[in-house]
Each structure stands twice: as C-alpha cells, then as structure tokens.
Design a protein around this motif. Structure first.
Motif, PDB file in Angstrom:
ATOM      1  N   GLN A 113       0.824  -1.205   0.000  1.00 59.76           N
ATOM      2  CA  GLN A 113       0.000   0.000   0.000  1.00 59.76           C
ATOM      3  C   GLN A 113       0.866   1.268   0.000  1.00 59.76           C
ATOM      4  O   GLN A 113       1.994   1.279   0.469  1.00 59.76           O
ATOM      5  CB  GLN A 113      -0.928   0.026   1.213  1.00 59.76           C
ATOM      6  CG  GLN A 113      -0.215   0.020   2.564  1.00 59.76           C
ATOM      7  CD  GLN A 113      -1.182  -0.110   3.726  1.00 59.76           C
ATOM      8  OE1 GLN A 113      -2.279  -0.643   3.595  1.00 59.76           O
ATOM      9  NE2 GLN A 113      -0.765   0.391   4.885  1.00 59.76           N
TER      10      GLN A 113
ATOM     11  N   TYR B 131      -3.479  -1.621  -2.179  1.00 61.25           N
ATOM     12  CA  TYR B 131      -4.252  -0.437  -1.799  1.00 61.25           C
ATOM     13  C   TYR B 131      -3.429   0.825  -2.062  1.00 61.25           C
ATOM     14  O   TYR B 131      -2.289   0.940  -1.600  1.00 61.25           O
ATOM     15  CB  TYR B 131      -4.640  -0.511  -0.317  1.00 61.25           C
ATOM     16  CG  TYR B 131      -5.388   0.710   0.181  1.00 61.25           C
ATOM     17  CD1 TYR B 131      -6.721   0.917  -0.181  1.00 61.25           C
ATOM     18  CD2 TYR B 131      -4.759   1.652   0.979  1.00 61.25           C
ATOM     19  CE1 TYR B 131      -7.407   2.041   0.254  1.00 61.25           C
ATOM     20  CE2 TYR B 131      -5.437   2.779   1.421  1.00 61.25           C
ATOM     21  CZ  TYR B 131      -6.758   2.971   1.057  1.00 61.25           C
ATOM     22  OH  TYR B 131      -7.441   4.090   1.482  1.00 61.25           O
TER      23      TYR B 131
ATOM     24  N   SER C   5      -7.804  -1.787  -4.432  1.00 60.92           N
ATOM     25  CA  SER C   5      -8.594  -0.607  -4.121  1.00 60.92           C
ATOM     26  C   SER C   5      -7.719   0.637  -4.256  1.00 60.92           C
ATOM     27  O   SER C   5      -6.561   0.653  -3.832  1.00 60.92           O
ATOM     28  CB  SER C   5      -9.148  -0.699  -2.692  1.00 60.92           C
ATOM     29  OG  SER C   5      -9.939   0.420  -2.374  1.00 60.92           O
TER      30      SER C   5
END
Length: 334
Positions: free
Chosen positions: A99, A131, A162
């Motif tokens: 992320q 992410y 995401s």
C-alpha cells in the motif's frame, strides 16, 4: 516479531525497529521480519526511491506471509527495479499487502530470478491486497505488463485491489496493464476507486486487460473510475465478452459515427468531418464504436500512412463492422 522501518539513508546494521534506526533495503526487511496470523506486522518505507542504483535494492522483492509493505504515498515512496527484474514476485504467500507506493520500471523476462509475466507484480497462488498503489512503466515479455495474477486451480484467489492506478505498462502478450489467469482471481473495489488506462500489448488485443481460462462459465468484473475508453472492444480488453465493465470515465472519447483520417490531421481532432481529421488510422479504430446494427466507415484522405510520415502504428487491429475506405488505390497508401 515486530514492525520494521526502512529508509533510503538507513543502514542494514541498524535494528530497523524504529523510524530513527531504519534498515536500508526492503529485501533485507523482508528477510528479517516475522509475522503470523495472530500478530501480522508491517514494513514501513520512508519517502524516497528504492532502486539498484540509488540504494542498492535487490529485485524482485518476495512476498511474506502476514506482512504489509506500507509507504508514504505513490508520489513519495517509489519501488523502482530499473528494468532489472519484476518489482514483486509473490509465490504461494498468504495475507500479503502492498500500500501507498509506486511500483515502477519492473521487467518480466526469462532471466535468472525473474518471471516473464508481471513486470510490476507477479502474483501466483497467493492472497494479496493492493491499496493506493501506482503501477506504471513496467514491461513483461509475457502477459501482464503491470500486474499478472494466476493460480493453479479453478478456485478463486484472494487478490483485492482498491484505489490503484495501472497505466503506461507494456507486454508482449495480452494484458499490457493487467492479466488474470482466470476470470475470478481478482476482486476490484466496487466503489469505482481503481483506474486502468493507456497500457499497451504487442498483440494489439488486450492492451489494458487480458483474461485467461475463458472456457470457465465466469465473468471477470471490472468496476472502474477510469478506463482508456468507456466502451472497450477486444483491442483494450480481451476477450471483452468475458469481462463485465462498469466504467465511470473513458479517457479517450468515442464516437458512434463515421470517422475521417488524413496524414496532415491531428489525433486530437474529433475526426467527425473531413475538416477535422484524425492523423492515424489506429486512433480512428480506437475511437469508433460499432456493432452489427450500427456499422461505420473510416475514410482515408490522400497520402502515405506510415510510421515515418504520419506516425501510423502497424499492424492495424481489424474490428468487426468497420470498413476502411481510401481516396483511391493510387492516392491512399498504407
């Protein structure tokens, strides 16, 4: 059994247990960290570029069970493989996450310790969460220039994405942006937070997305904020018949109309009239929308359509229900 800190100006002789005493290399942090299902841990990356030339970083980076790699944001923390190997090679790993980083300049080839698929991220038989990552400028000699995801069974892999952008990656096979070994290996955030655009495949099919195992009675689902076009054909996503798109924004405007092209035109034009022609046939093929009930023509003005004279891209990708019509055999030359 603790979180670990890494910084470009760190030292692998440090403990790595605090931001004030960081390690230097992400690969070393992955070797030293210990995690388990009851006590997952995180590798925190300080801002900066982690590359072979800048920090001596060793790629590809492996996955680790129950570990998260977390940067300070894709514009701040950059994992740059400098085309020496894949950036990540995640093989049979449980609960790995990446992320807030940029994944850039990975290269998937037949070389030592590298996979020819997934220049940026190669993920096989693993559970992975991505992410807020930016996957860009990666290349694969196989499929999935940016990301390649596959498993060894018909069971869905647990890979989730995401707030990610996948753009300007290239592959020799399908899926310049991302390749899925089966339609059900990836779960995209249904709130339209991901974007995939401006990737390329040498096959001229599946520039952005490629999907395998299409014999399965399954559909790959792609809810996206931005895609290269709002209505993808096989040129952008292959096979488009096996992919369910829900796209909020198309980067390239498309037209359900005849289009006009001239070697002296401009691909920034609409192409909707001889007075506003596009420059390349490739751009016209990308922008035109057709089906069996609404076929269209691409009209070519006189001139030579070549890489050197008009920037044309060959071979041309042929699509159903489109006719390319020149001014004459002598005057419109491909």
């Amino acid at each position: 059994d603790a979180d670990v800190y890494v910084a470009p100006d760190g030292d692998d002789n440090n403990s790595g247990l605090t931001a004030a005493d960081p390690l230097k290399h992400v690969a070393v942090a992955l070797e030293r960290i210990y995690s388990n299902p009851f006590n997952p841990n995180t590798i925190y990356l300080a801002s900066g570029v982690y590359s072979p030339s800048a920090t001596g970083e060793n790629y590809p980076l492996p996955g680790r069970d129950y570990v998260t790699i977390s940067g300070n944001g894709p514009d701040e923390t950059i994992l740059d493989a400098e085309e020496q190997a894949n950036v990540f090679q995640i093989l049979e790993i449980d609960s790995f996450a990446v992320q807030h980083v940029k994944v850039a300049n990975g290269y998937g080839s037949f070389g030592l310790n590298s996979s020819w698929n997934g220049g940026g991220i190669y993920c096989y038989n693993s559970s992975l969460v991505m992410y807020d990552i930016f996957v860009t400028q990666n290349t694969a000699e196989g499929g999935g220039g940016g990301i390649y995801i596959n498993n060894n069974s018909d069971m869905p892999a647990s890979v989730r994405m995401s707030q990610c952008r996948i753009t300007h990656n290239t592959s020799q096979e399908r899926g310049g942006g991302i390749y899925l070994g089966s339609p059900n290996v990836l779960f995209l955030d249904s709130n339209y937070t991901n974007s995939i655009y401006s990737n390329s495949s040498a096959l001229l099919i599946g520039d952005d997305v490629g999907v395998g195992n299409t014999h399965l009675n399954l559909m790959a689902k792609f809810p996206l904020d931005t895609f290269t076009v709002a209505s993808p054909s096989d040129y952008y996503a292959y096979p488009s018949s096996k992919i369910s798109f829900d796209i909020q924004h198309g980067l390239i405007e498309q037209y359900d109309a005849d289009l006009y092209v001239s070697p002296t035109g401009d691909d920034g034009n609409s192409g909707l009239s001889p007075a506003q022609p596009l420059r390349t046939i490739t751009s016209a093929i990308q922008k035109i929308t057709v089906d069996s009930l609404s076929p269209h023509n691409i009209y070519l003005n006189s001139g030579i359509y070549s890489p050197s004279t008009s920037g044309e891209h060959y071979p041309l990708y042929c699509r159903d229900h489109i006719s390319i019509i020149g001014d004459s055999i002598e005057r419109s030359i491909l």
